[in-house]
Design a protein around this motif. Structure first.
Motif, PDB file in Angstrom:
ATOM      1  N   THR A  51       0.837  -1.203   0.000  1.00  0.00           N
ATOM      2  CA  THR A  51       0.000   0.000   0.000  1.00  0.00           C
ATOM      3  C   THR A  51       0.867   1.246   0.000  1.00  0.00           C
ATOM      4  O   THR A  51       1.790   1.370   0.805  1.00  0.00           O
ATOM      5  CB  THR A  51      -0.913   0.009   1.248  1.00  0.00           C
ATOM      6  N   ASP A  52       0.560   2.157  -0.896  1.00  0.00           N
ATOM      7  CA  ASP A  52       1.277   3.426  -0.969  1.00  0.00           C
ATOM      8  C   ASP A  52       0.518   4.468  -0.151  1.00  0.00           C
ATOM      9  O   ASP A  52      -0.654   4.742  -0.440  1.00  0.00           O
ATOM     10  CB  ASP A  52       1.384   3.878  -2.422  1.00  0.00           C
ATOM     11  N   PRO A  53       1.133   5.060   0.880  1.00  0.00           N
ATOM     12  CA  PRO A  53       0.410   6.000   1.753  1.00  0.00           C
ATOM     13  C   PRO A  53      -0.190   7.191   1.020  1.00  0.00           C
ATOM     14  O   PRO A  53      -1.308   7.616   1.336  1.00  0.00           O
ATOM     15  CB  PRO A  53       1.492   6.450   2.748  1.00  0.00           C
ATOM     16  N   GLU A  54       0.521   7.734   0.034  1.00  0.00           N
ATOM     17  CA  GLU A  54      -0.004   8.884  -0.703  1.00  0.00           C
ATOM     18  C   GLU A  54      -1.223   8.490  -1.532  1.00  0.00           C
ATOM     19  O   GLU A  54      -2.215   9.219  -1.605  1.00  0.00           O
ATOM     20  CB  GLU A  54       1.086   9.473  -1.602  1.00  0.00           C
ATOM     21  N   ARG A  55      -1.136   7.337  -2.152  1.00  0.00           N
ATOM     22  CA  ARG A  55      -2.266   6.853  -2.951  1.00  0.00           C
ATOM     23  C   ARG A  55      -3.477   6.567  -2.053  1.00  0.00           C
ATOM     24  O   ARG A  55      -4.612   6.903  -2.391  1.00  0.00           O
ATOM     25  CB  ARG A  55      -1.845   5.581  -3.692  1.00  0.00           C
ATOM     26  N   LEU A  56      -3.216   5.960  -0.904  1.00  0.00           N
ATOM     27  CA  LEU A  56      -4.279   5.665   0.054  1.00  0.00           C
ATOM     28  C   LEU A  56      -4.973   6.952   0.499  1.00  0.00           C
ATOM     29  O   LEU A  56      -6.205   7.014   0.566  1.00  0.00           O
ATOM     30  CB  LEU A  56      -3.698   4.934   1.262  1.00  0.00           C
ATOM     31  N   ALA A  57      -4.179   7.988   0.757  1.00  0.00           N
ATOM     32  CA  ALA A  57      -4.738   9.269   1.186  1.00  0.00           C
ATOM     33  C   ALA A  57      -5.591   9.894   0.082  1.00  0.00           C
ATOM     34  O   ALA A  57      -6.648  10.482   0.348  1.00  0.00           O
ATOM     35  CB  ALA A  57      -3.621  10.221   1.590  1.00  0.00           C
ATOM     36  N   ALA A  58      -5.150   9.761  -1.167  1.00  0.00           N
ATOM     37  CA  ALA A  58      -5.906  10.320  -2.297  1.00  0.00           C
ATOM     38  C   ALA A  58      -7.234   9.601  -2.481  1.00  0.00           C
ATOM     39  O   ALA A  58      -8.269  10.234  -2.735  1.00  0.00           O
ATOM     40  CB  ALA A  58      -5.070  10.231  -3.578  1.00  0.00           C
ATOM     41  N   VAL A  59      -7.222   8.273  -2.354  1.00  0.00           N
ATOM     42  CA  VAL A  59      -8.467   7.502  -2.472  1.00  0.00           C
ATOM     43  C   VAL A  59      -9.421   7.869  -1.336  1.00  0.00           C
ATOM     44  O   VAL A  59     -10.627   8.069  -1.556  1.00  0.00           O
ATOM     45  CB  VAL A  59      -8.164   5.985  -2.465  1.00  0.00           C
ATOM     46  N   ALA A  60      -8.884   7.981  -0.121  1.00  0.00           N
ATOM     47  CA  ALA A  60      -9.716   8.354   1.031  1.00  0.00           C
ATOM     48  C   ALA A  60     -10.333   9.737   0.829  1.00  0.00           C
ATOM     49  O   ALA A  60     -11.508   9.963   1.159  1.00  0.00           O
ATOM     50  CB  ALA A  60      -8.884   8.318   2.311  1.00  0.00           C
ATOM     51  N   ALA A  61      -9.567  10.664   0.283  1.00  0.00           N
ATOM     52  CA  ALA A  61     -10.079  12.020   0.053  1.00  0.00           C
ATOM     53  C   ALA A  61     -11.226  12.018  -0.954  1.00  0.00           C
ATOM     54  O   ALA A  61     -12.206  12.751  -0.787  1.00  0.00           O
ATOM     55  CB  ALA A  61      -8.953  12.930  -0.435  1.00  0.00           C
ATOM     56  N   SER A  62     -11.130  11.178  -1.994  1.00  0.00           N
ATOM     57  CA  SER A  62     -12.209  11.117  -2.980  1.00  0.00           C
ATOM     58  C   SER A  62     -13.458  10.492  -2.382  1.00  0.00           C
ATOM     59  O   SER A  62     -14.585  10.916  -2.689  1.00  0.00           O
ATOM     60  CB  SER A  62     -11.759  10.337  -4.218  1.00  0.00           C
ATOM     61  N   ASP A  92     -19.347  13.744   1.630  1.00  0.00           N
ATOM     62  CA  ASP A  92     -19.732  15.126   1.913  1.00  0.00           C
ATOM     63  C   ASP A  92     -20.923  15.590   1.076  1.00  0.00           C
ATOM     64  O   ASP A  92     -21.597  16.565   1.432  1.00  0.00           O
ATOM     65  CB  ASP A  92     -18.544  16.067   1.678  1.00  0.00           C
ATOM     66  N   LEU A  93     -21.191  14.881  -0.032  1.00  0.00           N
ATOM     67  CA  LEU A  93     -22.353  15.212  -0.860  1.00  0.00           C
ATOM     68  C   LEU A  93     -23.648  14.683  -0.261  1.00  0.00           C
ATOM     69  O   LEU A  93     -24.731  14.939  -0.779  1.00  0.00           O
ATOM     70  CB  LEU A  93     -22.174  14.638  -2.275  1.00  0.00           C
ATOM     71  N   GLY A  94     -23.519  13.931   0.845  1.00  0.00           N
ATOM     72  CA  GLY A  94     -24.698  13.371   1.490  1.00  0.00           C
ATOM     73  C   GLY A  94     -25.010  11.949   1.090  1.00  0.00           C
ATOM     74  O   GLY A  94     -26.044  11.397   1.481  1.00  0.00           O
ATOM     75  N   VAL A  95     -24.129  11.328   0.311  1.00  0.00           N
ATOM     76  CA  VAL A  95     -24.329   9.948  -0.137  1.00  0.00           C
ATOM     77  C   VAL A  95     -23.839   8.987   0.940  1.00  0.00           C
ATOM     78  O   VAL A  95     -22.764   9.185   1.526  1.00  0.00           O
ATOM     79  CB  VAL A  95     -23.573   9.693  -1.458  1.00  0.00           C
ATOM     80  N   GLY A 134     -11.697  12.940   9.139  1.00  0.00           N
ATOM     81  CA  GLY A 134     -12.903  13.260   9.879  1.00  0.00           C
ATOM     82  C   GLY A 134     -14.131  12.463   9.484  1.00  0.00           C
ATOM     83  O   GLY A 134     -15.249  12.814   9.870  1.00  0.00           O
ATOM     84  N   VAL A 135     -13.948  11.392   8.701  1.00  0.00           N
ATOM     85  CA  VAL A 135     -15.070  10.557   8.273  1.00  0.00           C
ATOM     86  C   VAL A 135     -15.178   9.357   9.210  1.00  0.00           C
ATOM     87  O   VAL A 135     -14.276   8.516   9.257  1.00  0.00           O
ATOM     88  CB  VAL A 135     -14.887  10.063   6.819  1.00  0.00           C
ATOM     89  N   VAL A 136     -16.254   9.275   9.957  1.00  0.00           N
ATOM     90  CA  VAL A 136     -16.448   8.155  10.893  1.00  0.00           C
ATOM     91  C   VAL A 136     -16.657   6.882  10.086  1.00  0.00           C
ATOM     92  O   VAL A 136     -17.502   6.832   9.189  1.00  0.00           O
ATOM     93  CB  VAL A 136     -17.648   8.406  11.825  1.00  0.00           C
ATOM     94  N   GLU A 138     -27.117   4.679   7.832  1.00  0.00           N
ATOM     95  CA  GLU A 138     -28.139   5.691   8.133  1.00  0.00           C
ATOM     96  C   GLU A 138     -27.580   6.806   9.013  1.00  0.00           C
ATOM     97  O   GLU A 138     -28.005   7.961   8.913  1.00  0.00           O
ATOM     98  CB  GLU A 138     -29.327   5.030   8.831  1.00  0.00           C
ATOM     99  N   LYS A 139     -26.605   6.461   9.864  1.00  0.00           N
ATOM    100  CA  LYS A 139     -25.985   7.455  10.750  1.00  0.00           C
ATOM    101  C   LYS A 139     -24.806   8.160  10.086  1.00  0.00           C
ATOM    102  O   LYS A 139     -24.024   8.832  10.763  1.00  0.00           O
ATOM    103  CB  LYS A 139     -25.527   6.773  12.044  1.00  0.00           C
ATOM    104  N   ARG A 140     -24.688   7.993   8.770  1.00  0.00           N
ATOM    105  CA  ARG A 140     -23.654   8.689   7.989  1.00  0.00           C
ATOM    106  C   ARG A 140     -22.258   8.192   8.300  1.00  0.00           C
ATOM    107  O   ARG A 140     -21.286   8.943   8.234  1.00  0.00           O
ATOM    108  CB  ARG A 140     -23.739  10.210   8.200  1.00  0.00           C
ATOM    109  N   ARG A 141     -22.133   6.929   8.635  1.00  0.00           N
ATOM    110  CA  ARG A 141     -20.820   6.310   8.791  1.00  0.00           C
ATOM    111  C   ARG A 141     -20.486   5.538   7.526  1.00  0.00           C
ATOM    112  O   ARG A 141     -21.350   4.884   6.948  1.00  0.00           O
ATOM    113  CB  ARG A 141     -20.809   5.363   9.989  1.00  0.00           C
ATOM    114  N   VAL A 142     -19.233   5.610   7.108  1.00  0.00           N
ATOM    115  CA  VAL A 142     -18.774   4.767   5.999  1.00  0.00           C
ATOM    116  C   VAL A 142     -18.529   3.366   6.544  1.00  0.00           C
ATOM    117  O   VAL A 142     -17.924   3.206   7.607  1.00  0.00           O
ATOM    118  CB  VAL A 142     -17.493   5.338   5.371  1.00  0.00           C
ATOM    119  N   VAL A 143     -19.015   2.361   5.829  1.00  0.00           N
ATOM    120  CA  VAL A 143     -18.842   0.970   6.267  1.00  0.00           C
ATOM    121  C   VAL A 143     -17.956   0.236   5.258  1.00  0.00           C
ATOM    122  O   VAL A 143     -18.260   0.220   4.056  1.00  0.00           O
ATOM    123  CB  VAL A 143     -20.190   0.242   6.406  1.00  0.00           C
ATOM    124  N   ILE A 144     -16.864  -0.342   5.748  1.00  0.00           N
ATOM    125  CA  ILE A 144     -15.968  -1.139   4.908  1.00  0.00           C
ATOM    126  C   ILE A 144     -16.216  -2.610   5.211  1.00  0.00           C
ATOM    127  O   ILE A 144     -16.045  -3.052   6.351  1.00  0.00           O
ATOM    128  CB  ILE A 144     -14.494  -0.794   5.161  1.00  0.00           C
TER     129      ILE A 144
END
Length: 243
Positions: A28-39, A45-48, A98-100, A126-132
């Motif tokens: 895993t490349d840390p910079e790439r991981l950070a870019a994917v997380a940001a997207s 943030d759009l509410g999806v 900051g994404v739970v 429903e509580k706006r948490r990302v689930v992996i």
């Protein structure tokens, strides 16, 4: 100020392990991981509501020699554990933004992840948490593509966003080896199965077809493509069964 309009309320993003490698041969490349997380954060943030299934090709590539000649079920369990090794750093990268985030594993690893429970997963969303969703389906002989199709159907996602590494979508042939290969912008699930196109494995595609789950196949090299698709743009290939 009105909230931005999106094409979907809840999606499942299927990330290949290779999409986290960057320029590395494996891992895993840390910079790439950070870019994917940001997207992913931008989509959130759009509410999806966002669920994720991540593959393990970036880790399993380094283990291929060890797995050669191994019992198939044993090798598959190794692959499932490798997806957990991708889910945890992705969770960390998202929470730094900051994404739970919650990781739910199909294998019992309670020290690092919740067990997969469908109703709990839906409640997190429903509580706006990302689930992996990690560890595939928890069963050998099933791919992470099948896990993505299954989880998307179970938690009532409206679409699967299938992120590819270095490929714009679904082609008539492998564009890396066949220069005459053409991009297919739209196709039905059944046509993809009959033509044996490399969208997902046939089990996963059949599951999507039976549940009328559209699949958007796109190139993850441009991380903004996720936001574009969620915003209603046509990027890459749409695999669906028209009403």
């Amino acid at each position: 100020m009105a909230a931005p309009t999106t094409a979907f309320k809840r999606v499942l993003i299927k990330l290949s392990g290779e999409s986290l490698m960057g320029e590395r041969d494996y891992g895993t490349d840390p910079e790439r991981l950070a870019a994917v997380a940001a997207s992913i954060k931008d989509v959130h943030d759009l509410g999806v509501e966002v669920a994720i299934v991540v593959g393990a090709g970036n880790i399993y590539r380094g283990m291929a020699g060890a797995a050669a000649g191994m019992d198939r079920a044993t090798a598959d369990y190794m692959g499932m554990l490798a997806t957990v090794l991708n889910a945890l750093p992705l969770q960390d990268a998202l929470e730094k933004l900051g994404v739970v985030t919650r990781v739910q594993s199909a294998l019992d690893i309670t020290e690092v992840a919740e067990p997969y429970i469908r109703r709990r997963a839906e409640r997190h969303l429903e509580k706006r948490r990302v689930v992996i969703f990690a560890a595939g389906t928890g069963n050998p002989f099933f791919t992470t593509d099948t896990a993505a199709s299954l989880r998307a159907a179970e938690v009532h996602c409206e679409a699967i966003l299938m992120a590819k590494n270095g490929v714009e979508g679904v082609f008539t042939a492998d564009p890396r080896t066949d220069p005459s290969a053409e991009l297919i912008t739209e196709i039905t699930h059944m046509e993809a199965i009959e033509r044996r196109l490399r969208v997902m494995d046939s089990t996963a595609l059949t599951l999507c077809m039976e549940n009328r789950l559209p699949i958007h196949v796109f190139n993850m090299d441009d991380e903004r493509n996720i936001v574009r698709i969620v915003s209603g743009e046509r990027i890459g290939t749409l695999v669906h069964t028209p009403a």
